[in-house]
Design a protein around this motif. Structure first.
Motif, PDB file in Angstrom:
ATOM      1  N   LEU A 138      -9.447  15.543  12.844  1.00  0.00           N
ATOM      2  CA  LEU A 138      -9.390  14.237  12.192  1.00  0.00           C
ATOM      3  C   LEU A 138      -8.837  14.283  10.770  1.00  0.00           C
ATOM      4  O   LEU A 138      -8.949  13.293  10.046  1.00  0.00           O
ATOM      5  N   ALA A 139      -8.249  15.393  10.351  1.00  0.00           N
ATOM      6  CA  ALA A 139      -7.636  15.440   9.024  1.00  0.00           C
ATOM      7  C   ALA A 139      -6.547  14.371   8.927  1.00  0.00           C
ATOM      8  O   ALA A 139      -5.737  14.198   9.853  1.00  0.00           O
ATOM      9  N   GLN A 140      -6.520  13.660   7.797  1.00  0.00           N
ATOM     10  CA  GLN A 140      -5.593  12.542   7.630  1.00  0.00           C
ATOM     11  C   GLN A 140      -4.144  12.966   7.862  1.00  0.00           C
ATOM     12  O   GLN A 140      -3.385  12.279   8.547  1.00  0.00           O
ATOM     13  N   GLU A 141      -3.742  14.097   7.298  1.00  0.00           N
ATOM     14  CA  GLU A 141      -2.356  14.531   7.416  1.00  0.00           C
ATOM     15  C   GLU A 141      -1.987  14.826   8.868  1.00  0.00           C
ATOM     16  O   GLU A 141      -0.875  14.503   9.327  1.00  0.00           O
ATOM     17  N   THR A 142      -2.924  15.386   9.600  1.00  0.00           N
ATOM     18  CA  THR A 142      -2.660  15.727  11.001  1.00  0.00           C
ATOM     19  C   THR A 142      -2.526  14.477  11.851  1.00  0.00           C
ATOM     20  O   THR A 142      -1.617  14.367  12.698  1.00  0.00           O
ATOM     21  N   VAL A 143      -3.422  13.526  11.650  1.00  0.00           N
ATOM     22  CA  VAL A 143      -3.373  12.271  12.409  1.00  0.00           C
ATOM     23  C   VAL A 143      -2.079  11.522  12.095  1.00  0.00           C
ATOM     24  O   VAL A 143      -1.403  11.000  12.997  1.00  0.00           O
ATOM     25  N   ALA A 144      -1.698  11.472  10.801  1.00  0.00           N
ATOM     26  CA  ALA A 144      -0.488  10.747  10.405  1.00  0.00           C
ATOM     27  C   ALA A 144       0.755  11.369  11.019  1.00  0.00           C
ATOM     28  O   ALA A 144       1.665  10.653  11.474  1.00  0.00           O
ATOM     29  N   ALA A 145       0.825  12.689  11.069  1.00  0.00           N
ATOM     30  CA  ALA A 145       1.984  13.365  11.665  1.00  0.00           C
ATOM     31  C   ALA A 145       2.090  13.068  13.148  1.00  0.00           C
ATOM     32  O   ALA A 145       3.185  12.860  13.694  1.00  0.00           O
ATOM     33  N   PHE A 146       0.954  13.018  13.831  1.00  0.00           N
ATOM     34  CA  PHE A 146       0.946  12.704  15.261  1.00  0.00           C
ATOM     35  C   PHE A 146       1.368  11.254  15.490  1.00  0.00           C
ATOM     36  O   PHE A 146       2.164  10.951  16.396  1.00  0.00           O
ATOM     37  N   ALA A 147       0.835  10.330  14.670  1.00  0.00           N
ATOM     38  CA  ALA A 147       1.054   8.896  14.894  1.00  0.00           C
ATOM     39  C   ALA A 147       2.526   8.517  14.845  1.00  0.00           C
ATOM     40  O   ALA A 147       2.965   7.612  15.577  1.00  0.00           O
ATOM     41  N   LYS A 148       3.317   9.181  14.001  1.00  0.00           N
ATOM     42  CA  LYS A 148       4.722   8.783  13.851  1.00  0.00           C
ATOM     43  C   LYS A 148       5.682   9.612  14.702  1.00  0.00           C
ATOM     44  O   LYS A 148       6.898   9.455  14.588  1.00  0.00           O
ATOM     45  N   ASP A 149       5.138  10.444  15.577  1.00  0.00           N
ATOM     46  CA  ASP A 149       5.965  11.287  16.436  1.00  0.00           C
ATOM     47  C   ASP A 149       6.239  10.556  17.748  1.00  0.00           C
ATOM     48  O   ASP A 149       5.359  10.413  18.590  1.00  0.00           O
ATOM     49  N   SER A 150       7.476  10.080  17.922  1.00  0.00           N
ATOM     50  CA  SER A 150       7.810   9.305  19.122  1.00  0.00           C
ATOM     51  C   SER A 150       7.654  10.133  20.389  1.00  0.00           C
ATOM     52  O   SER A 150       7.393   9.587  21.472  1.00  0.00           O
TER      53      SER A 150
ATOM     54  N   MET B 243     -16.316   1.588   9.551  1.00  0.00           N
ATOM     55  CA  MET B 243     -16.422   0.323  10.269  1.00  0.00           C
ATOM     56  C   MET B 243     -16.765   0.572  11.725  1.00  0.00           C
ATOM     57  O   MET B 243     -16.303   1.533  12.340  1.00  0.00           O
ATOM     58  N   GLN B 244     -17.607  -0.329  12.260  1.00  0.00           N
ATOM     59  CA  GLN B 244     -17.952  -0.304  13.673  1.00  0.00           C
ATOM     60  C   GLN B 244     -17.073  -1.312  14.401  1.00  0.00           C
ATOM     61  O   GLN B 244     -17.006  -2.476  14.011  1.00  0.00           O
ATOM     62  N   VAL B 245     -16.395  -0.844  15.446  1.00  0.00           N
ATOM     63  CA  VAL B 245     -15.435  -1.671  16.180  1.00  0.00           C
ATOM     64  C   VAL B 245     -15.979  -1.946  17.575  1.00  0.00           C
ATOM     65  O   VAL B 245     -16.325  -1.015  18.315  1.00  0.00           O
ATOM     66  N   ASP B 246     -16.052  -3.215  17.937  1.00  0.00           N
ATOM     67  CA  ASP B 246     -16.533  -3.634  19.254  1.00  0.00           C
ATOM     68  C   ASP B 246     -15.697  -2.967  20.354  1.00  0.00           C
ATOM     69  O   ASP B 246     -14.462  -2.934  20.280  1.00  0.00           O
ATOM     70  N   VAL B 247     -16.364  -2.456  21.385  1.00  0.00           N
ATOM     71  CA  VAL B 247     -15.642  -1.771  22.474  1.00  0.00           C
ATOM     72  C   VAL B 247     -14.771  -2.731  23.270  1.00  0.00           C
ATOM     73  O   VAL B 247     -13.916  -2.291  24.053  1.00  0.00           O
ATOM     74  N   ASN B 248     -14.957  -4.046  23.102  1.00  0.00           N
ATOM     75  CA  ASN B 248     -14.108  -5.032  23.779  1.00  0.00           C
ATOM     76  C   ASN B 248     -12.848  -5.374  22.986  1.00  0.00           C
ATOM     77  O   ASN B 248     -12.068  -6.229  23.392  1.00  0.00           O
ATOM     78  N   THR B 249     -12.655  -4.696  21.858  1.00  0.00           N
ATOM     79  CA  THR B 249     -11.505  -4.981  20.996  1.00  0.00           C
ATOM     80  C   THR B 249     -10.189  -4.699  21.718  1.00  0.00           C
ATOM     81  O   THR B 249     -10.036  -3.679  22.396  1.00  0.00           O
ATOM     82  N   ALA B 250      -9.238  -5.612  21.544  1.00  0.00           N
ATOM     83  CA  ALA B 250      -7.908  -5.436  22.125  1.00  0.00           C
ATOM     84  C   ALA B 250      -7.088  -4.492  21.264  1.00  0.00           C
ATOM     85  O   ALA B 250      -7.083  -4.587  20.032  1.00  0.00           O
ATOM     86  N   ASN B 251      -6.387  -3.576  21.916  1.00  0.00           N
ATOM     87  CA  ASN B 251      -5.482  -2.649  21.234  1.00  0.00           C
ATOM     88  C   ASN B 251      -4.063  -2.980  21.671  1.00  0.00           C
ATOM     89  O   ASN B 251      -3.661  -2.719  22.800  1.00  0.00           O
ATOM     90  N   SER B 252      -3.294  -3.565  20.765  1.00  0.00           N
ATOM     91  CA  SER B 252      -1.920  -3.968  21.093  1.00  0.00           C
ATOM     92  C   SER B 252      -0.911  -2.868  20.803  1.00  0.00           C
ATOM     93  O   SER B 252       0.291  -3.076  20.970  1.00  0.00           O
ATOM     94  N   CYS B 253      -1.394  -1.703  20.368  1.00  0.00           N
ATOM     95  CA  CYS B 253      -0.523  -0.539  20.165  1.00  0.00           C
ATOM     96  C   CYS B 253      -1.298   0.705  20.575  1.00  0.00           C
ATOM     97  O   CYS B 253      -1.735   1.496  19.736  1.00  0.00           O
ATOM     98  N   PRO B 254      -1.488   0.918  21.874  1.00  0.00           N
ATOM     99  CA  PRO B 254      -2.442   1.909  22.367  1.00  0.00           C
ATOM    100  C   PRO B 254      -1.927   3.348  22.350  1.00  0.00           C
ATOM    101  O   PRO B 254      -1.502   3.904  23.363  1.00  0.00           O
ATOM    102  N   MET B 255      -1.993   3.974  21.172  1.00  0.00           N
ATOM    103  CA  MET B 255      -1.650   5.388  21.046  1.00  0.00           C
ATOM    104  C   MET B 255      -2.940   6.184  20.894  1.00  0.00           C
ATOM    105  O   MET B 255      -3.755   5.897  20.013  1.00  0.00           O
ATOM    106  N   ASN B 256      -3.135   7.190  21.727  1.00  0.00           N
ATOM    107  CA  ASN B 256      -4.393   7.924  21.755  1.00  0.00           C
ATOM    108  C   ASN B 256      -4.205   9.341  21.206  1.00  0.00           C
ATOM    109  O   ASN B 256      -3.164   9.963  21.404  1.00  0.00           O
ATOM    110  N   TYR B 257      -5.260   9.821  20.546  1.00  0.00           N
ATOM    111  CA  TYR B 257      -5.191  11.108  19.838  1.00  0.00           C
ATOM    112  C   TYR B 257      -6.490  11.873  20.074  1.00  0.00           C
ATOM    113  O   TYR B 257      -7.583  11.284  20.025  1.00  0.00           O
ATOM    114  N   THR B 258      -6.394  13.175  20.291  1.00  0.00           N
ATOM    115  CA  THR B 258      -7.586  13.975  20.578  1.00  0.00           C
ATOM    116  C   THR B 258      -7.724  15.189  19.675  1.00  0.00           C
ATOM    117  O   THR B 258      -8.576  16.052  19.906  1.00  0.00           O
TER     118      THR B 258
END
Length: 690
Positions: free
Chosen positions: A365-377, A347-362
């Protein structure tokens, strides 16, 4: 001695003559047989009788769902019927007569776009009923209606999106047939001649797009060798009956046009859009999803009511000629090593899209790696991280949203339209699009077909706390002239100040007149309007001296926290309410076959669902008549209307003649529901005379 004189009566003379004559004839003479007079046959008449059991008794509750397309037109005709299924909590859903709904009653063919049903029982704690709608040429969708002893009659709207181009809203859709270069095997496997994937891409981005035009799209890629599996009546995965058609619809989040509409110099018409792609979001953007109670693995999950702000969503269907839809794509490997096959949705997401939960990751892109990062407070950015796709505040305070940027984590959700249930699937990551700087790419692998959505889920607790005493926002409505009585049932529009969320409730969906309620209030800042005939009529909030002041001009309310509106009074720009009337109505059964009898029976009152229609056969409001056939429709605006009532005998809606209502001139409107009457022949008694 004198002679005696005998006087004979006429009767004696007659008898004597008769006897004398009879004595003169012999046995060979022809006798004259004088027969007694033949009585006249009895006079009969044919009488009509309304069959016993035709009338219905009012049930404990009822609901109405208006079924429309994206243009607001009614769906469901004899040529293109809408099929209805009660997929959740349907045990007490019955007809007007308290009977189980038949297959015929679960079809919409009247052209009025109305599905209604009664409830035999309604509880104090309430029931949420899920109703699914399908029609040829449309993506299916569902609606959820909630009834309780405090709310026994409700109405809502469901919108079906066509499998083709849509005018006037930021939706791009298409259905294609797989050509002869694609083969289909008996086990459901499809293969392309060159081994390349099957790709269908749609976009809403215009070639000459400006900064005010919405941007975005989707590309669906199905690998050659994928299996097309559906589910049979037993829920087992089986191959499709034949080569499917592929249909894709992309729904934009209108980020660019929303940003333009929020500018201080934006026209009021741009801020009061009565149609939006967000209105077609399946099931609506208010919902409840299970959220773990803590960050620990296996933590107990509790359903939390909240709201999505969306980055866009897509509907994907693969359907064979028999109407079977692909559910999964098979698997590779055996036993514990088996892995479900997937397709790619980018999906293409408009750059003007609002992010109401702004968590950034660098990272990678492996799914397991992203998921582990996302839930780490401990890795929270901008005060936000995720639990099972839901946004969590790292310090318990409100999460400040911002515009999306490269590397932002975007939760991916699926929606099963058959049962109106959401499921968290995975996390995507916004990536720079090398060919178009106006959008980011978010690519995900999906193992089943449904609506797929890129959404941020926020809820009030623990982030913002609950509103009032019942978790709702309740406010009063006052006209500019001070009137608080007899108020119109306005449309309610609530939108996120940064875009991606919208709640649009039509007047017939929440019939409050001098007050209004916002259920499930969002946790983010919003704009609010009351719409009358397509225009905002809100002036301000009574008593405010800084923001949202009453100044005699129409403007939408700007609310950093919608809970601040609870218990207050919204003042309108309208001086007084339009003239309105309370209309008494009655429904009754009459005979349709009047040419078959001489005497018609008296009409029989019946309870049924009754609708007030406008000139375009759109229903304006509704009533559920009681066992005497009576009801009162409150606060009906002056004008010309028609009544339409459900006929339980024929499973159809009967439309009456036009009538006009005006203040000071109200006549009970009676709707006759014709039925085929029995014909009884009976003798006419009593001839009269002197």
């Amino acid at each position: 001695m004198g002679n005696k004189k005998f006087n004979l009566t006429k009767l004696a003379l007659a008898m004597g003559v008769t006897l004398g004559l009879s004595g003169c004839f012999s046995d060979n003479d022809n006798n004259i047989d004088i027969k007694p007079p033949v009585p006249e046959p009895p006079v009969t008449e044919k009488v009509g009788e309304i069959p016993e059991g035709t009338a219905a008794e009012k049930q404990a509750g009822f609901f109405t769902i208006a079924v429309k397309n994206v243009a607001g037109e009614n769906l469901g005709t004899a040529e293109v019927p809408v099929t209805v299924r009660i997929t959740k909590n349907g045990d007490n859903v019955v007809s007007t007569k308290g009977e189980a709904l038949t297959a015929e009653q679960l079809q919409i063919t009247s052209g009025l776009g109305i599905f209604a049903a009664s409830l035999s029982e309604v509880s104090a704690e309430g029931t949420d009923i899920t109703v699914n709608f399908t029609a040829d040429g449309y993506f299916n969708n569902s609606a959820v209606v909630s009834l309780s002893t405090d709310n026994t009659e409700v109405a809502t709207t469901v919108i079906l999106t066509p499998r083709g181009e849509v005018e006037g809203v930021a939706i791009a859709a298409e259905e294609i047939e797989l050509d002869e270069t694609v083969t289909f095997a008996d086990d459901g496997t499809i293969e392309t001649a060159d081994g390349n994937p099957i790709v269908l891409a749609k976009t809403v981005t215009k070639e000459d797009a400006t900064e005010k035009d919405d941007k975005g799209g989707v590309s669906v890629s199905i690998p050659s060798g994928s299996k097309m599996l559906t589910k049979n009546a037993e829920g087992e995965l089986v191959p499709l009956a034949g080569k499917p058609k592929l249909a894709v619809a992309y729904f934009n989040n209108e980020a660019s046009s929303t940003a333009a509409a929020n500018a201080d110099d934006a026209p009021a018409a741009d801020q009061t859009r009565t149609t939006s792609a967000l209105d077609f979001f399946p099931g609506g953007l208010d919902l409840a999803v299970p959220v773990p109670a803590s960050n620990e693995d296996g933590a107990e999950e509790t359903a939390q009511a909240g709201a999505f702000t969306t980055a866009g969503f897509v509907a994907i269907e693969l359907t064979d000629e028999e109407g079977n839809k692909v559910k999964e794509f098979g698997s590779t490997g055996e036993g514990e090593d088996a892995k479900k096959n997937s397709i790619e949705v980018k999906m293409q997401v408009d750059v003007n899209t609002a992010n109401s939960c702004p968590m950034n990751y660098t990272g990678e892109l492996a799914q397991e790696t992203v998921a582990a990062f996302a839930k780490d407070s401990a890795k929270a950015t901008d005060g936000a991280y995720f639990r099972n796709g839901a946004c969590i505040s790292s310090d318990g305070t409100a999460i400040p949203g911002r515009t999306i940027k490269a590397g932002d984590i975007v939760p991916v959700w699926s929606y099963d339209a058959d049962v109106a249930e959401w499921s968290f699937e995975s996390y995507g990551v916004a990536q720079v699009n090398p060919d178009d700087a106006s959008v980011f790419d978010v690519a995900v692998q999906v193992t089943h077909l449904s609506y797929w959505n890129l959404d941020f889920f926020n809820w009030r607790e623990p982030n913002r706390g609950q509103c009032g005493t019942n978790g709702q926002v309740n406010f009063d409505i006052k006209y500019a002239g001070g009137t608080v009585d007899n108020v119109t049932a306005f449309d309610l529009l609530v939108e996120s100040q940064s875009g991606g969320y919208r709640k649009y409730k039509r007047g017939y969906e929440f019939p409050f007149y001098n007050k209004a309620t916002i259920a499930n209030p969002p946790s983010f800042s919003v704009f609010m309007q009351l719409i009358n005939d397509g225009a905002n009529v809100v002036d301000g909030i009574e008593g405010e001296t800084t923001d949202n002041v009453v100044d005699g001009t129409a403007s939408r309310l700007k609310l950093d926290d919608v809970c601040a509106l609870d218990g207050k009074t919204v003042v309108l720009t309208l001086d007084t309410p339009p003239a309105r009337v309370d209309l008494p109505v009655k429904t009754q059964i009459v005979c349709s076959n009047t040419d078959e009898f001489d005497v018609a029976p008296e009409p029989v009152a019946t309870s049924t669902w009754l609708y007030v229609l406008d000139a375009n056969n759109n229903f304006v409001t509704y009533a559920y008549t009681d066992n005497s056939g009576s009801a009162t429709i409150d606060n009906l605006k002056e004008g010309t209307y028609k009544l339409s009532g459900y006929d339980a005998a024929t499973f159809t809606y009967v439309i009456g003649a036009e009538f006009t209502v005006a203040e000071g001139s109200v006549t009970e409107q009676v709707l006759d529901l014709p039925t085929t009457c029995d014909v009884i022949e009976r003798e006419v008694t009593g001839t009269g005379g002197s």
